[in-house]
Design an enzyme around this catalytic site. Structure first.
Site, PDB file in Angstrom:
ATOM      1  N   CYS A  77       9.426 -29.782  17.204  1.00 55.46           N
ATOM      2  CA  CYS A  77       8.944 -29.290  15.906  1.00 55.46           C
ATOM      3  C   CYS A  77       7.727 -28.395  16.085  1.00 55.46           C
ATOM      4  O   CYS A  77       7.686 -27.282  15.584  1.00 55.46           O
ATOM      5  CB  CYS A  77       8.613 -30.452  14.986  1.00 55.46           C
ATOM      6  SG  CYS A  77      10.091 -31.323  14.466  1.00 55.46           S
ATOM      7  N   HIS A  78       6.731 -28.901  16.799  1.00 55.45           N
ATOM      8  CA  HIS A  78       5.496 -28.126  16.902  1.00 55.45           C
ATOM      9  C   HIS A  78       4.960 -28.078  18.321  1.00 55.45           C
ATOM     10  O   HIS A  78       3.802 -27.741  18.539  1.00 55.45           O
ATOM     11  CB  HIS A  78       4.448 -28.669  15.930  1.00 55.45           C
ATOM     12  CG  HIS A  78       4.993 -28.852  14.538  1.00 55.45           C
ATOM     13  ND1 HIS A  78       5.484 -30.043  14.107  1.00 55.45           N
ATOM     14  CD2 HIS A  78       5.170 -27.979  13.534  1.00 55.45           C
ATOM     15  CE1 HIS A  78       5.938 -29.904  12.865  1.00 55.45           C
ATOM     16  NE2 HIS A  78       5.764 -28.656  12.495  1.00 55.45           N
TER      17      HIS A  78
END
Lengths: 419, 189
Positions: B153-154
């Site tokens: 995701c990040h």
């Protein structure tokens, strides 16, 4: 602004009603004879377009709620049931899903219009702030709505966004996690979360409708701004709202709906993410999770900061900043038509938002096109410019920029001295 | 209205203030049920313990179970992965705390403090950034630079003891309260 009422009741019943509840008088003064600057262009039609989109979303949404089941085990199947079994269910859902995207397209045009023509400046500060509140309410509503089909993107989008609150743990330990748990109604996003999001998704559009009422009220006190950004000086500068702008607005509303329906019928999943046609799985995150397109610039700002709390604060700050715009802009001139430097920075700002949107749509470790420059650095520069535009450029330009001469009035054959 | 003399409080002033105070306190008390109804119910809280057979987990393999609505990682580490985790200096870690519910809050994040059994790593599979499920790294398909997990995701990266090494996540992957009932059966929660 609208001056003394010109409404004359035409029948006995109208007279009887007028002395008890003057609804017809109110409608007549605000929607028919309301004096409106005679030079409004296409960009001023987006208020009417937004009202139309809100009504479409409410009507299709009420229909969808008749068939949707807000339960973690049944939500996904109930949406598929709407798509395949319910009469015209596919149409209602595609109208609603694409309606959200077109609602945001319209609101972004509306906001950039306000920025370009200085519509936030005195005496329209409250009008602008109500607009910012409407924008935030729209984002909350869209987020809750996106969770309801209970696909993979629904579930993980809900997880990531509710986890923003856990960043508060870095200020007061456990406090942020307690807020997240409270939002979830469990240890993780689950059935209680889905139920409350459905409840709020049904509620918020009516809150939006209420704030739209205030927004229009705040608009009707000073009256419309206009592309020249100068005040209305007298009746020669205005035309009655009806038929001039009812017809002009209706034309652009029809044009907008035509494009919207083009997507509904020919590319209904263009704005969607295929991963959301996979049922929610709490133990597997899809490899690339991205929010809906209208949130991408904020997502890029969040990811551009390699620290959890700061990332969330930067993202929240980018929205809060909008509230202060009326006071950050120090120029006496409203319209960018007469502000040569602001005009250029405005367009750089528009491009900056698009670049941030692109950065947000790519994976966290992506490179810029085919180079070896990490895209996160592009997002960092973009984020810096976003904040610099509001907090540095706007206040400074008002001091150093020499605006072009303003026309004497709207009615005067304009622009002859200016260009 | 500016008044220069403060008149004696009357009985009406007293009733006004008393009524206002009761309304304010009553309003605050009435708000609490409306806030607390959103917290996890006792039925949700009751589902907090699982027992799991882990005899099928092979060295180098991770198996995912579900615990409190979250993924639970059970990873059986290879000797190389254990050695890598042990060789890290705790002072160099972004999060120097063990985050192990079985130990005191201030326990340091040494490899020994990250598990009960040196081979088995039992972790809540929730990235401490924004809650995604990190992807496990294997020699065939490495994820990130530290041989542990990568959150797509990040971009947070964890090592072979589930400790945060790079990216926006602020903490090491959490270790739930658990114990070995038999050498191949664990009780979590």
């Amino acid at each position: 602004m609208s001056g003394p009422s010109t409404y004359v009741p035409k029948s006995g019943f109208a007279r009887w009603m007028d002395s008890r509840l003057p609804l017809a008088r109110f409608a007549h003064d605000t929607m028919l004879t309301f004096p409106t600057p005679r030079n409004l262009n296409i960009w001023y039609a987006f208020g009417a377009i937004l009202t139309t989109m809100l009504m479409i979303q409410i009507v299709t949404g009420i229909v969808l709620a008749m068939h949707y089941v807000a339960n973690a085990d049944m939500a996904f199947d109930s949406v598929e049931n709407i798509m395949r079994v319910i009469n015209y269910g596919w149409l209602m859902r595609y109208l609603h899903a694409n309606g959200a995207s077109f609602f945001f397209i319209a609101v972004y045009v509306h906001m950039f219009r306000g920025l370009y023509y200085g519509s936030y400046k005195t005496p329209r500060e409250v009008l602008w702030i109500l607009g910012v509140i409407l924008y935030l309410l729209m984002m909350a509503t869209a987020f809750f709505g996106y969770v309801l089909p209970w696909g993979q993107m629904s579930f993980w989008g809900a997880t990531v966004i509710t986890n923003f609150f856990s960043a508060l743990d870095q200020i007061t330990p456990h406090w942020g996690s307690a807020v997240a748990t409270w939002l979830w109604g469990g240890y993780a996003v689950g059935d209680p979360t889905l139920n409350r999001f459905f409840s709020l998704h049904y509620l918020l559009p009516f809150v939006i409708a209420g704030v739209v009422g205030l927004h229009v009220w705040a608009l009707h006190v000073p009256g419309n701004n206009n592309p020249l950004g100068i005040d209305v000086k007298g009746p020669q500068d205005t035309v009655p709202f009806h038929p001039y702008y009812t017809v002009k607005d209706a034309f652009y509303v029809a044009l907008f709906i035509l494009i919207y329906l083009g997507f509904v019928f020919y590319a209904p999943n263009f704005f969607g993410n295929p991963d959301n046609y996979t049922p929610a799985n709490p133990v597997v995150t899809p490899p690339d999770i991205v929010p809906e397109w209208y949130l991408l610039p904020y997502y890029a700002m969040l990811r551009s900061v390699p620290q959890k709390l700061l990332g969330v604060l930067v993202m929240a700050g980018s929205l809060i900043t909008l509230v202060f715009v009326p006071w950050l802009d120090t120029s006496k001139v409203r319209s960018s038509r007469f502000r040569p430097m602001m005009k250029q920075f405005f367009w750089i700002f528009v491009v900056d938002c698009l670049i941030l949107g692109y950065c947000g749509s790519q994976s966290a470790d992506a490179m810029l096109l085919s180079t070896s420059i990490p895209l996160v650095w592009v997002a960092r520069i973009g984020t810096l410019f976003y904040f610099a535009f509001f907090w540095l450029i706007m206040p400074l330009l008002g001091l150093i920029e020499t605006p072009k001469p303003l026309p004497a009035s709207i009615a005067q054959p304009v622009l002859s001295p200016a260009e | 209205m500016a008044t220069t003399t403060a008149p004696e409080p009357t009985r009406r002033d007293f009733i006004f203030i008393a009524t206002g105070a009761v309304a304010a306190v009553g309003g605050a008390l009435a708000a609490w049920p409306f806030i607390d109804q959103m917290n996890p119910s006792s039925a949700v809280l009751a589902l907090s313990t699982i027992e799991q057979d882990i005899s099928t987990v092979q060295p180098g393999q991770q198996v995912v179970f579900k615990y409190r609505g979250h993924p639970l990682f059970v990873r059986r580490r290879t000797p190389k992965e254990i050695a890598e985790a042990k060789s890290v200096n705790v002072a160099d870690l972004p999060d120097p705390l063990a985050r192990n519910a079985n130990l005191p809050d201030d326990a340091p994040a040494t490899d020994a403090n990250r598990g009960v059994h040196p081979e088995y790593l039992v972790l809540v599979g929730v990235c401490t950034h924004l809650g995604c499920t990190p992807t496990v790294s294997t020699p065939q398909v490495p994820q990130g630079e530290y041989g542990g997990w990568l959150c797509h995701c990040h971009g947070s990266q964890y090592d072979t003891a589930g400790r945060i090494r790079k990216g926006p996540a602020p903490q090491n992957l959490a270790i739930p309260p658990y114990s070995f009932l038999t050498p191949t059966r664990i009780k979590v929660g």
